[in-house]
Design a protein around this motif. Structure first.
Motif, PDB file in Angstrom:
ATOM      1  N   VAL A 117       0.851  -1.191   0.000  1.00 10.86           N
ATOM      2  CA  VAL A 117       0.000   0.000   0.000  1.00 10.86           C
ATOM      3  C   VAL A 117       0.887   1.241   0.000  1.00 10.86           C
ATOM      4  O   VAL A 117       1.760   1.375   0.877  1.00 10.86           O
ATOM      5  CB  VAL A 117      -0.927   0.021   1.232  1.00 10.86           C
ATOM      6  CG1 VAL A 117      -1.735   1.317   1.268  1.00 10.86           C
ATOM      7  CG2 VAL A 117      -1.858  -1.180   1.232  1.00 10.86           C
ATOM      8  N   ASN A 118       0.687   2.118  -0.962  1.00  5.63           N
ATOM      9  CA  ASN A 118       1.373   3.400  -1.011  1.00  5.63           C
ATOM     10  C   ASN A 118       0.439   4.462  -0.438  1.00  5.63           C
ATOM     11  O   ASN A 118      -0.499   4.910  -1.096  1.00  5.63           O
ATOM     12  CB  ASN A 118       1.769   3.754  -2.444  1.00  5.63           C
ATOM     13  CG  ASN A 118       2.453   5.100  -2.547  1.00  5.63           C
ATOM     14  OD1 ASN A 118       2.879   5.673  -1.537  1.00  5.63           O
ATOM     15  ND2 ASN A 118       2.571   5.630  -3.753  1.00  5.63           N
ATOM     16  N   LEU A 119       0.693   4.865   0.811  1.00  2.97           N
ATOM     17  CA  LEU A 119      -0.194   5.813   1.476  1.00  2.97           C
ATOM     18  C   LEU A 119      -0.126   7.212   0.879  1.00  2.97           C
ATOM     19  O   LEU A 119      -1.005   8.040   1.140  1.00  2.97           O
ATOM     20  CB  LEU A 119       0.137   5.876   2.968  1.00  2.97           C
ATOM     21  CG  LEU A 119      -0.118   4.595   3.776  1.00  2.97           C
ATOM     22  CD1 LEU A 119       0.383   4.756   5.199  1.00  2.97           C
ATOM     23  CD2 LEU A 119      -1.602   4.229   3.764  1.00  2.97           C
ATOM     24  N   PRO A 158      -5.066   5.228  -2.393  1.00  7.65           N
ATOM     25  CA  PRO A 158      -4.211   4.058  -2.171  1.00  7.65           C
ATOM     26  C   PRO A 158      -4.954   2.747  -2.453  1.00  7.65           C
ATOM     27  O   PRO A 158      -6.139   2.603  -2.144  1.00  7.65           O
ATOM     28  CB  PRO A 158      -3.835   4.169  -0.694  1.00  7.65           C
ATOM     29  CG  PRO A 158      -4.055   5.602  -0.347  1.00  7.65           C
ATOM     30  CD  PRO A 158      -5.208   6.048  -1.190  1.00  7.65           C
ATOM     31  N   THR A 193       5.089   5.226   3.394  1.00  2.04           N
ATOM     32  CA  THR A 193       4.888   6.634   3.080  1.00  2.04           C
ATOM     33  C   THR A 193       6.217   7.370   3.171  1.00  2.04           C
ATOM     34  O   THR A 193       7.076   7.021   3.994  1.00  2.04           O
ATOM     35  CB  THR A 193       3.872   7.282   4.033  1.00  2.04           C
ATOM     36  OG1 THR A 193       3.791   8.680   3.751  1.00  2.04           O
ATOM     37  CG2 THR A 193       4.258   7.101   5.490  1.00  2.04           C
TER      38      THR A 193
END
Length: 449
Positions: free
Chosen positions: A352-354, A359, A396
């Motif tokens: 997951v790319n916050l 996302p 993040t």
């Protein structure tokens, strides 16, 4: 035999059948020989399922044996968590009795010479938990007020009968009691029956709905006059309210402090290095981080163990990432839990790319000593005997983020969404770019840059 002992017994049986030494197994599990000894002797418990899975595969366990080992680990881990988080019982303080209600003269006379109808407590419509079968304990002042209500009802009935007797069309004609009551609600036969069987004690509300106390009398006016009895009002049967999603037939155990390879992780804390204690082991990380008011630095690994609560299977359809808040990362210090560790295992995860505007949980393949581990994919099947472990890695570089996961599921009983978070609070991960980084020097017993 305790849950931990049962898990250790299964590990010993698999090791003996596999014919591998503690040293070989420890290298494959990316742990020490002494730690593996403690696992097999029941003195310690693996903090994450990945160790259990690698052990089962290294020993050549069959699919049913791997499920039995996983189930035993879940039970032992649940027992450990329950023992660590057992709350201290707080004695309950009884609520004081309410102040007595002033009693009018009518009540004093009624209590001095109570009528037979007042010897039994009048029935009332119970709304709330007592309707489910819980006993209703009424203090003395409540019974006194009930006696007042009944006495007032009897007095009102006597007045109504007197009015009918004075204003009726045929004062001298005896009534047969076969007609339908009119006017104040007293039936035609009220003159011969007396006030105890005549007028109701409660007047209906303005909107026409039956009042709560309308069922308190022994008989309604329609029943006293021989007419049809009104349909009783009842609460809707217990269950799912219309339009409400069914309860999830799943149980989820969320671990929000998972370290890469069991040793590699970093936290942000506003405290100086002289005030921060030595890094803990992974199993003690939640308590350590809470005491230091620490936040996951740069990335956070979340492991979710799911199993069904019913007899059937549940289909997991997908994960949705919910970012509740984005803030500027705090200017705190970074504390690394280890200055170099790892192994040949890279688990398959949902990445997951916050920092993305929306996302997504993206499946990523893993690697185990050169062997590719397929990326996780939905749909998945879970039941009481087939648990599923989801591993999510959120990262993040630009925000201090509050986030959670929504797991979509479906079953023959319905479908819905299960919220996955940190015990009712959102998960929190903060960027740590450009912050001072400290590692713990064991030989000096302090943090240093």
């Amino acid at each position: 035999m305790s849950e931990a002992e049962d898990f250790a017994r299964l590990m010993r049986e698999l090791k003996e059948r596999g014919g591998l030494s503690y040293g070989v197994l420890a290298r494959r599990l990316h742990t020490s020989t002494s730690t593996l000894h403690r696992y097999c002797n029941g003195e310690a418990l693996p903090a994450e399922f990945a160790v259990v899975d690698r052990f089962a595969r290294a020993c050549g366990a069959s699919a049913p044996e791997a499920v039995d080992l996983h189930r035993a680990w879940l039970l032992a881990d649940a027992r450990r968590r329950a023992g660590a988080a057992a709350p201290t019982p707080v004695p309950e303080t009884a609520a004081p009795d309410p102040p007595p209600v002033p009693v009018p003269v009518l009540v004093t006379e009624a209590e001095a010479d109570p009528a037979p109808a007042l010897t039994a407590e009048p029935a009332v419509t119970v709304v709330g938990p007592a309707a489910a079968g819980e006993p209703v304990v009424r203090p003395t002042w409540y019974r006194r007020r009930a006696a007042v209500a009944v006495a007032a009802g009897l007095a009102a009935g006597a007045v109504a009968v007197a009015l009918v007797a004075v204003t009726g069309p045929d004062r001298g004609t005896p009534q047969t009691g076969t007609g339908t009551g009119t006017g104040t609600g007293a039936g035609p036969g009220a003159g011969s029956r007396g006030p105890a069987a005549s007028a109701p004690a409660v007047t209906p509300s303005a909107d026409g709905a039956a009042p709560t106390g309308s069922a308190a009398g022994p008989a309604s006016p329609s029943a006293a006059s021989g007419g049809p009895a009104p349909a009783p009002t009842s609460a809707p049967p217990p269950g799912t309210a219309p339009g409400q999603a069914p309860a999830a037939p799943l149980r989820a155990a969320v671990r929000s402090h998972v370290w890469a390879a069991g040793c590699d992780h970093a936290y942000l804390s506003e405290r100086g290095p002289a005030s921060v204690p030595a890094p803990p082991v992974e199993a003690d990380a939640p308590a350590w981080a809470s005491a230091q008011r620490a936040v996951h630095a740069g990335n956070q690994i979340v492991e979710v163990t799911l199993h069904g609560t019913g007899g059937g299977a549940v289909v997991l359809e997908g994960l949705e990432v919910r970012v509740a808040a984005r803030r500027t990362p705090p200017a705190w210090n970074v504390y690394e839990m280890s200055q170099g560790c790892g192994g040949g295992l890279t688990p398959a995860v949902f990445a997951v790319n916050l920092d993305a505007p929306r996302p997504l949980a993206r499946p990523v393949a893993g690697n185990d000593a050169g062997n590719r581990l397929p990326a996780p994919s939905f749909p998945m099947r879970v039941s009481a005997v087939e648990p599923v472990v989801l591993r999510v890695v959120a990262a993040t570089t630009g925000c201090d983020c509050d986030w959670s996961l929504d797991l979509r599921w479906s079953s023959p009983a319905g479908s819905g969404t299960l919220r996955l978070d940190d015990g009712g609070r959102p998960l929190r991960t903060s960027a740590a770019t450009g912050r001072p980084v400290y590692g713990y020097a064991l030989e000096q017993g302090r943090w240093s840059r």
